[in-house]
Scaffold this active site. Structure first.
Site, short mmCIF file in Angstrom:
data_model
loop_
_atom_site.label_atom_id
_atom_site.label_comp_id
_atom_site.label_asym_id
_atom_site.label_seq_id
_atom_site.Cartn_x
_atom_site.Cartn_y
_atom_site.Cartn_z
N ASN A 1 -1.50 2.04 5.83
CA ASN A 1 -1.36 0.29 5.39
C ASN A 1 -0.43 -0.60 6.50
O ASN A 1 -0.04 -0.01 7.26
CB ASN A 1 -0.01 0.89 4.60
CG ASN A 1 1.42 -0.02 4.28
OD1 ASN A 1 1.10 -0.50 4.08
ND2 ASN A 1 2.38 1.18 4.31
N GLY A 2 -1.26 -1.43 6.52
CA GLY A 2 -1.11 -2.31 7.71
C GLY A 2 -2.09 -3.14 7.65
O GLY A 2 -3.18 -3.52 7.25
N GLU B 1 7.56 -14.49 -11.74
CA GLU B 1 7.40 -13.81 -11.03
C GLU B 1 6.68 -12.44 -11.81
O GLU B 1 5.23 -11.88 -12.15
CB GLU B 1 8.00 -12.64 -10.13
CG GLU B 1 9.45 -11.86 -10.70
CD GLU B 1 9.47 -11.67 -9.04
OE1 GLU B 1 9.33 -11.19 -8.36
OE2 GLU B 1 10.84 -11.27 -9.60
N CYS C 1 0.92 -1.16 0.57
CA CYS C 1 -0.16 -0.47 0.03
C CYS C 1 1.08 0.97 0.16
O CYS C 1 2.10 1.00 0.42
CB CYS C 1 -0.83 0.15 1.58
SG CYS C 1 -2.31 -1.61 1.16
N LYS D 1 5.85 -4.17 -4.24
CA LYS D 1 7.79 -4.56 -4.44
C LYS D 1 7.99 -4.59 -2.58
O LYS D 1 8.81 -5.10 -2.62
CB LYS D 1 7.98 -3.45 -5.01
CG LYS D 1 9.69 -3.05 -4.72
CD LYS D 1 9.78 -2.56 -5.33
CE LYS D 1 11.58 -2.56 -5.66
NZ LYS D 1 12.50 -4.11 -5.68
N GLU E 1 17.18 -17.71 -8.52
CA GLU E 1 17.19 -16.26 -9.10
C GLU E 1 16.52 -15.92 -10.42
O GLU E 1 15.61 -15.24 -10.73
CB GLU E 1 17.91 -15.55 -9.04
CG GLU E 1 18.07 -13.91 -9.32
CD GLU E 1 17.18 -13.36 -8.10
OE1 GLU E 1 16.85 -14.08 -7.55
OE2 GLU E 1 16.66 -12.04 -8.83
N TRP F 1 -2.91 -2.21 -1.67
CA TRP F 1 -2.44 -4.38 -1.98
C TRP F 1 -3.19 -4.94 -1.18
O TRP F 1 -3.25 -4.11 0.30
CB TRP F 1 -0.84 -4.19 -1.90
CG TRP F 1 -0.47 -5.78 -2.33
CD1 TRP F 1 -0.05 -6.03 -3.51
CD2 TRP F 1 -0.89 -6.78 -1.03
NE1 TRP F 1 -0.14 -7.16 -3.83
CE2 TRP F 1 -0.01 -7.73 -1.53
CE3 TRP F 1 -1.08 -7.24 -0.32
CZ2 TRP F 1 0.04 -9.06 -1.52
CZ3 TRP F 1 -1.14 -8.21 0.78
CH2 TRP F 1 -0.60 -8.92 -0.26
N LYS G 1 12.38 -14.94 -11.25
CA LYS G 1 12.41 -13.74 -12.14
C LYS G 1 11.25 -14.15 -12.99
O LYS G 1 10.64 -13.27 -13.60
CB LYS G 1 13.59 -13.14 -12.48
CG LYS G 1 15.14 -12.44 -12.26
CD LYS G 1 14.65 -11.19 -11.62
CE LYS G 1 13.32 -10.89 -10.59
NZ LYS G 1 14.57 -10.83 -9.13
N ARG H 1 3.67 0.13 -4.94
CA ARG H 1 3.67 -0.98 -3.78
C ARG H 1 2.16 -1.13 -3.76
O ARG H 1 1.75 -2.30 -2.61
CB ARG H 1 3.57 0.10 -2.57
CG ARG H 1 5.25 0.56 -2.23
CD ARG H 1 4.90 2.49 -1.27
NE ARG H 1 4.54 1.32 -0.02
CZ ARG H 1 5.35 1.54 1.24
NH1 ARG H 1 6.96 1.27 0.39
NH2 ARG H 1 5.02 1.10 2.22
N HIS I 1 16.94 -36.73 -9.51
CA HIS I 1 16.14 -37.18 -8.07
C HIS I 1 14.77 -36.95 -8.29
O HIS I 1 14.76 -37.03 -7.13
CB HIS I 1 16.74 -37.06 -6.71
CG HIS I 1 18.81 -36.85 -6.90
ND1 HIS I 1 18.81 -38.14 -6.31
CD2 HIS I 1 20.07 -36.75 -7.31
CE1 HIS I 1 20.73 -38.09 -6.54
NE2 HIS I 1 21.01 -37.31 -7.01
C1 F6R Z 1 11.67 -10.62 -6.71
C2 F6R Z 1 11.97 -9.51 -4.73
C3 F6R Z 1 11.56 -9.88 -3.41
C4 F6R Z 1 11.75 -9.44 -2.79
C5 F6R Z 1 11.64 -9.79 -1.40
C6 F6R Z 1 12.16 -8.64 -0.94
O1 F6R Z 1 11.95 -9.65 -7.41
O2 F6R Z 1 11.69 -8.51 -5.41
O3 F6R Z 1 11.81 -11.26 -3.71
O4 F6R Z 1 13.62 -9.97 -2.66
O5 F6R Z 1 10.30 -9.30 -1.54
O6 F6R Z 1 12.46 -7.67 -0.43
P1 F6R Z 1 13.53 -6.29 0.65
O7 F6R Z 1 14.54 -6.53 -0.49
O8 F6R Z 1 13.39 -5.51 -0.28
O9 F6R Z 1 13.28 -6.74 1.56
#
Ligand code: F6R
Length: 617
Positions: free
Chosen positions: A100-101, A497, A2, A612, A490, A74, A494, A27, A513
């Site tokens: 937010n929360g 997502e 949010c 994010k 990773e 969100w 990527k 957000r 396995h």
């Molecule tokens: C994926 C991504 C998330 C963040 C995770 C932690 O691309 O960005 O997996 O890495 O939510 O976020 P931070 O680094 O802000 O704690």
């Protein structure tokens, strides 16, 4: 999660608030809303979907006032509906709130308020909080102990509130005033020329001012155009520190790029330079960090390291684990922050804790930090956002200095975390058995990383072509070994997502396995194959996939020669020192995921269901 923006000043508030919300959309983007106080009544515009939807409505409503607030949501409590969108207005029409929360005791408060005659239009915990403020506001005398009735009603409400919040409140008979408070959700005050702002992220206010105050948990701020006053929940006055933001609005602009993710991928050479600047010793054999707040001697006593983080940041920790164990020969453990906080795992007493977090606000990572501190351990943080909660609560740390990362999929924050992890391994290694010569070679390699990344980025047109051919698949595997295993994880994260393709990352030899059962013409595998001792092993794993008709994309270093016909597509990156290899190998997978998502028509910067900064558990 949010995004929140509040404005009180002399300008027309609605366009400023909407502009701020657009910068906070990363957000959350389930719904958005704005409220202004006009002609003695709250004028609210709120709708499901993106901020652009309310921009049109706000113009139709003719929102004119010079103070108000807005929110991008969100969803947590209650579905994605217009009614659940913020702002919420109390049922007596006197209080407006954005939040937010998560309010954990909302059900109990709601029962109390229903008995008092309050009514509810939404399913949200926020509307409950809003009505509780209205309840106290109605009962409050005009002023108490120097507190305005407005501030005092918010304070009383928050004393009865369990959970997390970043809130901004307006009261119908307090025009030109905003009250804002936080616990567990970030809020930053912006102090401009005859205007005050509040937002969940600097990005929303930096176009108006670079003078900011990072509000702390348990603090309440009262804002007017020319003044701000901060107190605590216990009514103590707070002497706030005004900080200067070191980046400008241009750093958070898209420029000529189609998406922030694309921009941030291509920014990586400069981001890595910034993350390294001034952090090598004069003799060029080790790294230096200014803000660790722990002496070299204390570092030398450490017998174990524990790293906690979430998502992409955890993958960076896993690369760091490899580097520290390889170059400093000290055991390292990595854990999901969300698991660590509840696992009550036994910890060696000479353990040094690290958390990694781009945002510095991820609630699980913050909780892991607090849990480790509660147990008496020192906790250091690798973090990008200056002044974040994690940065403030850690005992010391290392800022990434890569500027704002706006794309939801982390790219430059990841490679800079990996770089800092490699620098840490060097720093610790040089205190132990890593020789001067090996240190100098290591430093030279790290300094060369930005240019190697530039070279890897030159593969973009080639990778785009591969993405066109592979965008039709629904499953994909990413396979690597040692320090490239976390890069496989990773790569898979990527891809899933942003393109919604199901993807899995594995150590290449682990295929046999179980996961190999997935392999067919319809399940391609991306392999990382660098020159060195593991190359023949990785080639054997590729043969096993090929024998089962799985298409192969091989990401190789320059000197690697694969058997003819083994890979369907090959992406070549420069040869490099093993401390730099995971960074260089990350570039092709970032580009591949990005171009596949674009090819599939996905909303790259705002993937579905994601936000994010994950500030709820
Ligand atoms: C994926 C991504 C998330 C963040 C995770 C932690 O691309 O960005 O997996 O890495 O939510 O976020 P931070 O680094 O802000 O704690």
């Amino acid at each position: 999660m949010c995004g929140i923006v509040g404005y009180v000043g002399r300008q027309k508030a609605a366009p400023l608030i909407i502009e701020g919300l657009k910068r906070l959309e990363y957000r959350g983007y389930d719904s958005a809303g704005v409220v202004l106080l006009q002609n003695g009544a709250f004028d609210v515009v709120k709708k499901t979907g993106r901020v652009v939807n309310i921009e049109k409505e706000a113009a139709i409503h003719g929102l004119q006032g010079s103070y108000g607030m807005g929110h991008t949501r969100w969803a947590t409590h209650g579905g994605v509906t217009d009614a659940n969108a913020h702002p919420h207005i109390s049922s007596d029409g006197r209080i407006a709130l954005i939040h937010n929360g998560v309010i954990e005791n909302y059900a109990k408060i709601k029962k109390f308020l229903l008995e008092k005659g309050f009514t509810f239009k939404s399913e949200t915990d926020t509307e409950v909080l809003c009505n509780l403020i209205a309840y106290h506001y109605a009962k409050e005398p005009a002023a108490q102990n120097g507190d305005s009735r407005f501030v005092s009603s918010v304070r009383k409400t928050l004393r009865h509130t369990e959970g997390t919040y970043g809130i901004v409140v307006m009261a119908i008979d307090a025009p030109g005033e905003l009250v804002t408070a936080r616990k567990g959700s970030p809020l930053i005050l912006g102090l401009g020329e005859e205007e005050s702002l509040v937002a969940s992220d600097v990005a929303a206010i930096v176009s108006r001012t670079q003078n900011v105050v990072y509000l702390k948990d348990g603090e309440i701020a009262h804002l007017t155009p020319k003044t701000f006053a901060i107190t605590t929940l216990a009514s103590e006055n707070v002497n706030a520190v005004v900080d200067k933001v070191t980046w400008s609005i241009a750093d958070a602009e898209l420029g000529n790029y189609a998406h922030f993710m694309e921009k941030e991928i291509f920014e990586q050479p400069v981001a890595l330079e910034n993350a390294m600047r001034g952090r090598f010793s004069e003799d060029g054999s080790t790294a230096n960090f200014g803000g660790l707040n722990i002496s070299a001697n204390e570092f030398r006593q450490v017998e174990r390291f524990m790293f906690c983080a979430c998502g992409t940041a955890l993958h960076a920790c896993m690369v760091t684990e490899h580097m520290i164990e390889r170059f400093a020969r000290i055991p390292v453990e990595c854990d999901y922050a969300s698991e660590f906080r509840y696992r009550n795992s036994p910890l060696h007493r000479n353990t040094l804790f690290f958390v990694m977090s781009q945002s510095g606000e991820t609630i699980d990572t913050l909780a892991a930090l607090r849990e480790a501190k509660r147990k008496g351990f020192k906790v250091l943080a690798v973090n990008n956002v200056v002044g974040s909660t994690i940065a403030r609560e850690a005992d010391g740390g290392i800022y990434q200095h890569v500027g704002p990362e706006v794309g939801v999929a982390s790219t430059k924050a990841f490679t800079s975390q990996v770089l800092i992890g490699a620098m840490l391994a060097l720093y610790i290694g040089r205190m132990r058995d890593l020789s001067f010569g090996a240190g100098v070679r290591y430093v030279t390699a790290l300094k060369g990383a930005p240019d190697l990344v530039r070279k890897a980025l030159e593969q973009a047109p080639h990778i785009r072509g591969i993405a066109r051919r592979f965008a039709r698949y629904n499953d994909m595997l990413f396979l690597g070994r040692l320090s490239l295993y976390p890069i496989a994880l990773e790569g898979a994260l990527k891809l899933k997502e942003i393109s919604y393709i199901h993807a899995e990352g594995y150590p290449a030899a682990e295929m046999k396995h179980g996961p190999i059962a997935l392999v067919s013409e319809e399940c391609p595998a991306v392999f990382f194959a660098a020159s060195g001792e593991m190359l023949n092993k990785v080639i054997s794993s590729m043969q096993e996939i090929k024998a089962r008709k799985g298409p192969i994309i091989a990401i190789i270093t320059e000197s690697v020669e694969l058997p003819a016909g083994l890979a369907d597509e090959t992406i070549v990156v420069p040869e490099c020192h093993e401390a730099v290899l995971p960074i260089v190998m990350s570039i092709p997978v970032q580009l591949l995921s990005y171009y596949i998502a674009v090819e599939r028509g996905c909303d790259v910067d705002k993937p579905r269901n994601l936000a994010k900064s994950v500030t709820v558990e």
